[in-house]
Motif scaffolding. Structure first.
Motif, PDB file in Angstrom:
ATOM      1  N   VAL A  61       0.900  -1.145   0.000  1.00  0.00           N
ATOM      2  CA  VAL A  61       0.000   0.000   0.000  1.00  0.00           C
ATOM      3  C   VAL A  61       0.938   1.193   0.000  1.00  0.00           C
ATOM      4  O   VAL A  61       1.478   1.591   1.021  1.00  0.00           O
ATOM      5  N   GLN A  62       1.161   1.744  -1.185  1.00  0.00           N
ATOM      6  CA  GLN A  62       2.275   2.645  -1.435  1.00  0.00           C
ATOM      7  C   GLN A  62       1.989   4.105  -1.086  1.00  0.00           C
ATOM      8  O   GLN A  62       2.878   4.845  -0.684  1.00  0.00           O
ATOM      9  N   CYS A  63       0.738   4.541  -1.262  1.00  0.00           N
ATOM     10  CA  CYS A  63       0.411   5.952  -1.072  1.00  0.00           C
ATOM     11  C   CYS A  63      -1.043   6.084  -0.651  1.00  0.00           C
ATOM     12  O   CYS A  63      -1.844   5.158  -0.833  1.00  0.00           O
ATOM     13  N   SER A  64      -1.386   7.249  -0.092  1.00  0.00           N
ATOM     14  CA  SER A  64      -2.746   7.428   0.409  1.00  0.00           C
ATOM     15  C   SER A  64      -3.086   8.910   0.480  1.00  0.00           C
ATOM     16  O   SER A  64      -2.196   9.762   0.558  1.00  0.00           O
ATOM     17  N   PHE A  74      -6.298   4.736  -1.437  1.00  0.00           N
ATOM     18  CA  PHE A  74      -5.075   3.981  -1.199  1.00  0.00           C
ATOM     19  C   PHE A  74      -4.575   3.421  -2.531  1.00  0.00           C
ATOM     20  O   PHE A  74      -5.295   2.698  -3.231  1.00  0.00           O
ATOM     21  N   GLY A  75      -3.335   3.772  -2.881  1.00  0.00           N
ATOM     22  CA  GLY A  75      -2.720   3.247  -4.099  1.00  0.00           C
ATOM     23  C   GLY A  75      -1.788   2.102  -3.762  1.00  0.00           C
ATOM     24  O   GLY A  75      -1.012   2.181  -2.807  1.00  0.00           O
ATOM     25  N   THR A  76      -1.852   1.041  -4.545  1.00  0.00           N
ATOM     26  CA  THR A  76      -1.031  -0.142  -4.296  1.00  0.00           C
ATOM     27  C   THR A  76      -0.129  -0.408  -5.484  1.00  0.00           C
ATOM     28  O   THR A  76      -0.341   0.116  -6.578  1.00  0.00           O
ATOM     29  N   LEU A  81      -6.120   0.812  -7.320  1.00  0.00           N
ATOM     30  CA  LEU A  81      -6.531   1.902  -6.448  1.00  0.00           C
ATOM     31  C   LEU A  81      -7.790   1.509  -5.672  1.00  0.00           C
ATOM     32  O   LEU A  81      -8.694   0.881  -6.223  1.00  0.00           O
ATOM     33  N   TYR A  82      -7.823   1.885  -4.392  1.00  0.00           N
ATOM     34  CA  TYR A  82      -8.994   1.617  -3.562  1.00  0.00           C
ATOM     35  C   TYR A  82      -9.536   2.930  -3.010  1.00  0.00           C
ATOM     36  O   TYR A  82      -8.781   3.802  -2.596  1.00  0.00           O
ATOM     37  N   ARG A  83     -10.873   3.025  -2.994  1.00  0.00           N
ATOM     38  CA  ARG A  83     -11.549   4.158  -2.364  1.00  0.00           C
ATOM     39  C   ARG A  83     -12.388   3.634  -1.200  1.00  0.00           C
ATOM     40  O   ARG A  83     -13.142   2.661  -1.357  1.00  0.00           O
ATOM     41  N   TYR A  84     -12.253   4.276  -0.051  1.00  0.00           N
ATOM     42  CA  TYR A  84     -13.011   3.879   1.139  1.00  0.00           C
ATOM     43  C   TYR A  84     -13.888   5.040   1.571  1.00  0.00           C
ATOM     44  O   TYR A  84     -13.388   6.116   1.902  1.00  0.00           O
TER      45      TYR A  84
END
Length: 373
Positions: A61-64, A74-76, A81-84
């Motif tokens: 999980v490289q960046c946020s 959260f960028g992996t 990419l994930y959005r919460y």
């Protein structure tokens, strides 16, 4: 003389016993049920970032970032990419319009657009769709010789300056975008030691005075741009621990604290710059090894993430957090404080953890996609 009760008295007495027993029974059943429900909710009932691609032991999980609407991103490095939104995670991949599933950097601009820096270049999300943005490369651009990113057009760092212009640090050079045109930020090869027009910078940061700082692993020291010229500032060597220790004198610019100090990191530790001189901190001071990320929280504490966990610095002492504190994977790559004051920590093995000030709660899980026949 024997005393007898009338049928009416007996019925009334039995009714009272049944009623009281029923009430007592309800109380005994309801209280534990409420407690069990609260315990279960706080312990494990929450959504998780699900890793679906790649080996469970690899990927970061490289960046946020947290956008203005409150969503967490959260960028992996493998799973896109994930959005919460506080209720569930949504995963975005190349199939959804991303340039690559390998993401290095995230930025929300003043117009609420989200820029995604990937291994394959830039991508822009306007709230509805992803659009690939092509940075025009000059024909005479020197060949990329960076040993860390020589197989990509990776965008490693981004920022929006006080001027409103966007800065993009890529393996193909540093570019400034005014909303219409990308301009290559060129420094004369012979001036102040800024060696080439590309592949020498990995991180960028603007301080409160408007100076722009650059740093990367293939440079010595760090670079400061005051709007007219670039100055190279040298750093003392810090040693990386391990079977073959190597001295490091480069620095990634990270954050400016409430006292005005600017912090840099490298594989040996961190540096604090007070405007005149550098003070170095290493593992012996309480720093995690190989520092990758530095942030300041709303209370003024500094958090350092690296190869051996997380360290909190209150200005006097360091406090370490590792596997024994709940960080299942202590190799930290990203740190984000949300608007409620919680700390989100991204690690290797695509791990995501929420720190509420007392406990690290796991917010990630590995569920590989079933093999197709």
């Amino acid at each position: 003389m024997k005393k007898y009760f009338s049928p009416t008295q007996v019925f009334t007495f039995l009714t009272i016993i049944v009623f009281c027993s029923a009430c007592n029974g309800q109380i005994k059943k309801e209280v534990p049920r409420e407690k069990a429900s609260e315990s279960t909710l706080s312990a494990s009932v929450h959504p998780k970032l699900i890793k679906t691609i790649g080996n469970p032991r690899y990927g970061n999980v490289q960046c946020s970032l947290q956008d203005k609407a409150g969503n967490l991103w959260f960028g992996t490095t493998q799973n896109g990419l994930y959005r919460y939104d506080g209720k569930s995670f949504t995963q975005f991949l190349v199939a959804d319009g991303l340039s690559s599933n390998d993401i290095s950097s995230l930025l929300e601009d003043k117009d609420d657009n989200i820029w995604i820096g990937t291994k394959a270049g830039l991508c822009l999300y306007d709230g509805k769709t992803f659009t690939k943005i092509q940075i025009p490369l000059p024909k005479n651009l020197p060949p990329n010789k960076n040993p860390y990113y020589n197989d990509s057009h990776r965008v490693t760092s981004m920022m929006q300056a006080k001027s409103g212009k966007l800065w993009f640090v890529t393996i193909d050079g540093v570019y400034v975008y005014d909303g219409k045109t990308f301009t290559l930020f060129i420094i004369d090869e012979g001036a102040n030691g800024f060696l080439t027009s590309n592949d020498k910078v990995e991180q960028i940061f603007e301080d409160k005075a408007g100076n722009i700082w650059f740093g990367g692993r293939t440079n010595e020291g760090v670079y400061r741009y005051d709007g007219k010229s670039v100055t190279n500032l040298k750093l003392t060597e810090l040693f990386q621990n391990g079977p073959m220790p190597k001295a490091h004198s480069w620095g990634w610019p990270q954050v400016q604290d409430k006292n005005g100090n600017i912090w840099f990191s490298n594989w040996g530790g961190a540096y604090r710059y007070d405007g005149k001189s550098f003070t170095s901190f290493s593992e012996k001071d309480g720093m995690p090894g190989e520092v990758t990320r530095i942030v300041e929280d709303r209370k003024g504490n500094l958090w350092f993430g690296g190869a051996d966990g997380l360290s909190r610095y209150d200005g006097k002492t360091f406090t370490r957090f590792t596997t024994k504190d709940g960080l299942a994977n202590p190799w930290v790559w990203s740190i984000l404080e949300d608007k409620t004051g919680n700390l989100w920590v991204g690690t290797r093995e695509t791990g995501l953890y929420l720190f509420d000030g007392e406990t690290f709660i796991t917010y990630s899980e590995y569920k590989p996609k079933p093999a197709t026949e």
